[in-house]
Design a protein around this motif. Structure first.
Motif, mmCIF file in Angstrom:
data_model
loop_
_atom_site.group_PDB
_atom_site.id
_atom_site.type_symbol
_atom_site.label_atom_id
_atom_site.label_comp_id
_atom_site.label_asym_id
_atom_site.label_seq_id
_atom_site.Cartn_x
_atom_site.Cartn_y
_atom_site.Cartn_z
ATOM 1 N N HIS A 62 42.620 14.766 19.775
ATOM 2 C CA HIS A 62 43.225 14.214 18.561
ATOM 3 C C HIS A 62 43.617 15.272 17.530
ATOM 4 O O HIS A 62 44.073 14.916 16.442
ATOM 5 C CB HIS A 62 42.266 13.211 17.902
ATOM 6 N N ILE A 63 43.429 16.549 17.843
ATOM 7 C CA ILE A 63 43.632 17.561 16.820
ATOM 8 C C ILE A 63 43.945 18.904 17.488
ATOM 9 O O ILE A 63 43.680 19.099 18.688
ATOM 10 C CB ILE A 63 42.357 17.682 15.939
ATOM 11 N N SER A 64 44.517 19.820 16.732
ATOM 12 C CA SER A 64 44.778 21.161 17.243
ATOM 13 C C SER A 64 44.626 22.167 16.113
ATOM 14 O O SER A 64 44.612 21.804 14.929
ATOM 15 C CB SER A 64 46.192 21.245 17.846
ATOM 16 N N PHE A 65 44.549 23.448 16.514
ATOM 17 C CA PHE A 65 44.339 24.493 15.516
ATOM 18 C C PHE A 65 44.836 25.825 16.076
ATOM 19 O O PHE A 65 44.565 26.155 17.228
ATOM 20 C CB PHE A 65 42.846 24.607 15.171
ATOM 21 N N PRO A 66 45.585 26.627 15.277
ATOM 22 C CA PRO A 66 46.098 27.901 15.789
ATOM 23 C C PRO A 66 44.978 28.922 15.972
ATOM 24 O O PRO A 66 44.101 29.063 15.118
ATOM 25 C CB PRO A 66 47.080 28.337 14.691
ATOM 26 N N LYS A 67 45.044 29.665 17.081
ATOM 27 C CA LYS A 67 44.017 30.661 17.352
ATOM 28 C C LYS A 67 44.139 31.878 16.440
ATOM 29 O O LYS A 67 43.162 32.598 16.237
ATOM 30 C CB LYS A 67 44.090 31.087 18.820
ATOM 31 N N ASP A 68 45.334 32.111 15.903
ATOM 32 C CA ASP A 68 45.566 33.199 14.963
ATOM 33 C C ASP A 68 46.064 32.593 13.651
ATOM 34 O O ASP A 68 47.272 32.536 13.398
ATOM 35 C CB ASP A 68 46.583 34.182 15.532
ATOM 36 N N PRO A 69 45.161 32.113 12.784
ATOM 37 C CA PRO A 69 45.597 31.426 11.561
ATOM 38 C C PRO A 69 46.462 32.296 10.663
ATOM 39 O O PRO A 69 47.419 31.796 10.062
ATOM 40 C CB PRO A 69 44.283 31.045 10.875
ATOM 41 N N ALA A 70 46.162 33.578 10.550
ATOM 42 C CA ALA A 70 46.949 34.444 9.664
ATOM 43 C C ALA A 70 48.395 34.525 10.130
ATOM 44 O O ALA A 70 49.333 34.404 9.320
ATOM 45 C CB ALA A 70 46.325 35.836 9.610
ATOM 46 N N ARG A 71 48.598 34.715 11.419
ATOM 47 C CA ARG A 71 49.959 34.812 11.954
ATOM 48 C C ARG A 71 50.700 33.488 11.808
ATOM 49 O O ARG A 71 51.879 33.450 11.455
ATOM 50 C CB ARG A 71 49.896 35.225 13.428
ATOM 51 N N PHE A 72 49.996 32.393 12.074
ATOM 52 C CA PHE A 72 50.636 31.088 11.969
ATOM 53 C C PHE A 72 51.075 30.791 10.541
ATOM 54 O O PHE A 72 52.227 30.425 10.287
ATOM 55 C CB PHE A 72 49.702 29.981 12.458
ATOM 56 N N PHE A 73 50.172 30.927 9.588
ATOM 57 C CA PHE A 73 50.505 30.535 8.221
ATOM 58 C C PHE A 73 51.527 31.479 7.591
ATOM 59 O O PHE A 73 52.318 31.059 6.740
ATOM 60 C CB PHE A 73 49.241 30.452 7.369
ATOM 61 N N GLU A 74 51.548 32.744 7.992
ATOM 62 C CA GLU A 74 52.577 33.640 7.489
ATOM 63 C C GLU A 74 53.966 33.109 7.845
ATOM 64 O O GLU A 74 54.884 33.118 7.018
ATOM 65 C CB GLU A 74 52.380 35.037 8.062
ATOM 66 N N ARG A 75 54.115 32.627 9.080
ATOM 67 C CA ARG A 75 55.402 32.081 9.510
ATOM 68 C C ARG A 75 55.618 30.675 8.949
ATOM 69 O O ARG A 75 56.726 30.332 8.538
ATOM 70 C CB ARG A 75 55.458 32.042 11.035
ATOM 71 N N PHE A 76 54.577 29.886 8.932
ATOM 72 C CA PHE A 76 54.663 28.487 8.476
ATOM 73 C C PHE A 76 55.209 28.402 7.057
ATOM 74 O O PHE A 76 56.063 27.563 6.760
ATOM 75 C CB PHE A 76 53.265 27.869 8.566
ATOM 76 N N ASP A 84 36.261 30.910 8.283
ATOM 77 C CA ASP A 84 36.686 31.771 7.180
ATOM 78 C C ASP A 84 38.060 32.376 7.443
ATOM 79 O O ASP A 84 38.858 32.550 6.516
ATOM 80 C CB ASP A 84 35.643 32.864 6.944
ATOM 81 N N LEU A 85 38.380 32.672 8.711
ATOM 82 C CA LEU A 85 39.708 33.182 9.044
ATOM 83 C C LEU A 85 40.781 32.133 8.784
ATOM 84 O O LEU A 85 41.901 32.464 8.374
ATOM 85 C CB LEU A 85 39.742 33.624 10.513
ATOM 86 N N TRP A 86 40.472 30.868 9.020
ATOM 87 C CA TRP A 86 41.394 29.761 8.730
ATOM 88 C C TRP A 86 41.776 29.755 7.257
ATOM 89 O O TRP A 86 42.962 29.775 6.897
ATOM 90 C CB TRP A 86 40.734 28.442 9.148
ATOM 91 N N LEU A 87 40.779 29.736 6.402
ATOM 92 C CA LEU A 87 41.049 29.631 4.968
ATOM 93 C C LEU A 87 41.705 30.891 4.430
ATOM 94 O O LEU A 87 42.600 30.824 3.572
ATOM 95 C CB LEU A 87 39.750 29.338 4.225
#
Length: 597
Positions: free
Chosen positions: A277-291, A326-329
């Motif tokens: 029911h859910i997913s999460f990027p393994k590299d949050p920093a890379r994802f959110f930089e592009r997002f 902590d990497l997510w946030l």
């Protein structure tokens, strides 16, 4: 305290069923008062404050920070226990006569070289002690305390919100003449606001605008986001078009990510943890930089991350990986900062609130449950204790939006009526965060909204958010629903504001931190609703307003004058409005701060 792990530790082999992965630091519960010392801690979604004693404290839903105090002593000594860093890996623990902190039991591996620091901060007075703890938290992270009250038009101006509990949350109303979709209807709403002279300085779009992998429940919960952009059925000509019509900075809501989201399909260089029911990027920093580079032309100024508890609790990797939370946030914050955005946390857990101390781009956090018009069983307006926690960490405590009118909001998702709209508007203003009415078209109460702000829509705020006064902790009653704050005006000192939800209780001078028996100082109490003034005594019968609560302003007499300020504004003596007042025997000139009306 610092806990270091020189070698890798496999917790799955050590602590199954124990309730904690490691235990350090730890303390005994029996002190000079036999464990009866009062305490409070913050638990669960929105970090709700719960009162306890040291003997009865239970660390359900995290329960951090943990605060103990001694009301038997005049200086009201207190102490705060919390993690200093890596809060997403931490849990509180209690077993019999022992309590403490350590690594969460769901964590699989503590890698060699990993370490964590904790703080036990002492102070005098609960409010001052919480601020001292917050200062130490920020200093440890190398973060400077900033005043975000007027950071921009989102933080500092009145705004129109479409959040859960409001008219336009998954509804465009029943008046078909206004349009058949949000794109058409919201332009009519904006024209209505302009026509009645309410100068909203920002808007908020909630979860109704973007696609999800299912049908949301009433209130908007449930399915995950599949692509954070507008649906054609909502804004046929897209986000940039509606921004060209509204021409205001935007707050925009997001939620947990769907396991079938488009980013998994199209950004194939970023791997994901994918569950049912859910997913999460393994590299949050890379994802959110592009997002955060995908929203050009939207007018986006603040990113609202909602359903934080769901993303964290339902993602196995966030539960078992000691660093990923902590990497997510941090990744979200870094990406937002790079896009020149600020961030609001909504539905956070206490560990997420603590993590925000290291992230200055997170400027505000929702302080209470979702607004529900007329619901007296869920006191979502009661923000005093959460405000004390959030302000200590340099976050504005957002109360949520509200209905400014007591009329039934026919056609909206929530029709109400709101029975205490003045309490809603008042608490929102005194929070120092955003003030966000959510009424339907033709239903906004103009005078009530404008009592919060100048004629240009800039909110007249106190110097700090309302918090529960120390007097309530001295009475062992931290959930007293009495809140105080102040404005500091050069020349006349502190002008204090007092809210008491129990309209039959007297206003006590000790709750305001003043001593009326001091012969060198005299104070007056101004009843905001009755527009009456009386000398301040130790106990003051102040007649409640028409909604049943008390709102009073207390000021010290200077040269025979008592400066109250603008009687028609909730914050009568905002330092934004009055730079200085010169008390003279025969007249009382005030130096204005600008922004008439």
């Amino acid at each position: 305290f610092e806990h270091r792990f020189p070698r890798e530790l496999n917790l799955t082999e050590l602590v199954e069923g124990s309730g904690i992965g490691t235990l350090f630091p730890s303390f005994g519960t029996v002190g000079p008062h036999g464990g009866d010392d009062p305490c409070f801690a913050f638990h669960g979604v929105f970090a709700k404050c719960r009162a306890c004693t040291v003997k009865t404290y239970q660390p359900t839903d995290q329960g951090v920070p943990f605060v103990v105090y001694d009301p038997s002593r005049p200086e009201l000594p207190m102490a705060v226990l919390s993690p200093l860093d890596n809060p997403m890996a931490t849990t509180m623990y209690r077993n019999g006569g022992t309590y403490g902190m350590g690594v969460r039991p769901a964590i699989d591996i503590v890698p060699g070289g990993w370490q964590q620091s904790f703080i036990l901060s002492a102070g005098q007075g609960v409010n001052d002690g919480m601020m001292r703890w917050g200062d130490l938290m920020l200093r440890f992270q190398g973060v400077q305390r900033l005043d975000n009250r007027y950071r921009d038009d989102i933080h500092g101006g009145i705004g129109f919100w479409t959040d859960n509990g409001g008219f336009y949350h998954y509804s465009i109303g029943a008046n078909k003449s206004l349009g058949s979709n949000y794109e058409e209807v919201l332009q009519q709403v904006k024209a209505y606001h302009d026509g009645i002279g309410v100068p909203f300085r920002h808007w908020q779009f909630d979860s109704w605008f973007y696609p999800k992998d299912g049908v949301p429940a009433h209130g908007g919960g449930g399915p995950g986001v599949t692509n954070w952009t507008s649906m054609p059925s909502v804004f046929p000509r897209g986000m940039a078009y509606i921004q060209s019509k509204l021409r205001l900075p935007m707050v925009m809501h997001n939620r947990q990510f769907s396991p079938i989201n488009d980013y998994i399909k199209h950004w194939t260089d970023i791997e994901w943890y994918v569950e049912e029911h859910i997913s999460f990027p393994k590299d949050p920093a890379r994802f959110f930089e592009r997002f955060f580079q995908q929203q050009r032309g939207w007018g986006l100024g603040m990113y609202e991350q909602d359903w934080m508890v769901t993303q964290f609790s339902d993602t196995k990797a966030l539960q078992t990986n000691i660093s990923l939370g902590d990497l997510w946030l941090r990744g979200m914050a870094t990406g937002a900062e790079g896009a020149k955005l600020t961030v609001q946390y909504c539905m956070p857990l206490p560990n997420q609130v603590l993590a925000s101390a290291a992230l200055p781009v997170v400027t505000n956090i929702r302080a209470t449950w979702d607004y529900q018009p007329g619901d007296e069983n869920t006191p979502q307006w009661s923000i005093g204790n959460n405000a004390m926690l959030l302000w200590a960490l340099n976050k504005l405590p957002f109360k949520d939006g509200f209905y400014s009118s007591s009329l039934r909001q026919v056609g909206g998702e929530y029709q109400g009526p709101e029975t205490r709209p003045n309490r809603e508007a008042l608490i929102a203003t005194l929070s120092c965060a955003m003030v966000g009415p959510m009424d339907g078209i033709y239903l906004l109460n103009v005078s009530r909204v404008m009592a919060a702000c100048r004629a240009d829509g800039v909110v007249l705020k106190p110097d700090r958010p309302i918090t529960t006064p120390d007097a309530c902790f001295r009475r062992r009653d931290p959930i007293c629903n009495i809140f105080t704050t102040h404005s500091s005006v050069e020349g006349v000192g502190l002008v204090r504001y007092y809210f008491g939800n129990n309209g039959s209780a007297p206003v006590l001078a000790e709750e305001l931190g003043v001593d009326p028996s001091d012969p060198a100082r005299r104070y007056a109490v101004y009843n905001w609703y009755a527009r009456s003034v009386a000398p301040l005594q130790a106990s003051n019968p102040v007649r409640a307003g028409y909604e049943g609560h008390i709102y009073a302003v207390v000021a010290e007499a200077v040269q025979g004058w008592v400066f109250i300020g603008e009687a028609g504004k909730y914050v009568t003596a905002s330092s934004l409005r009055f730079r200085m007042v010169v008390a003279m025997p025969d007249w009382l000139p005030a130096v204005p701060g600008g922004g008439g009306g």
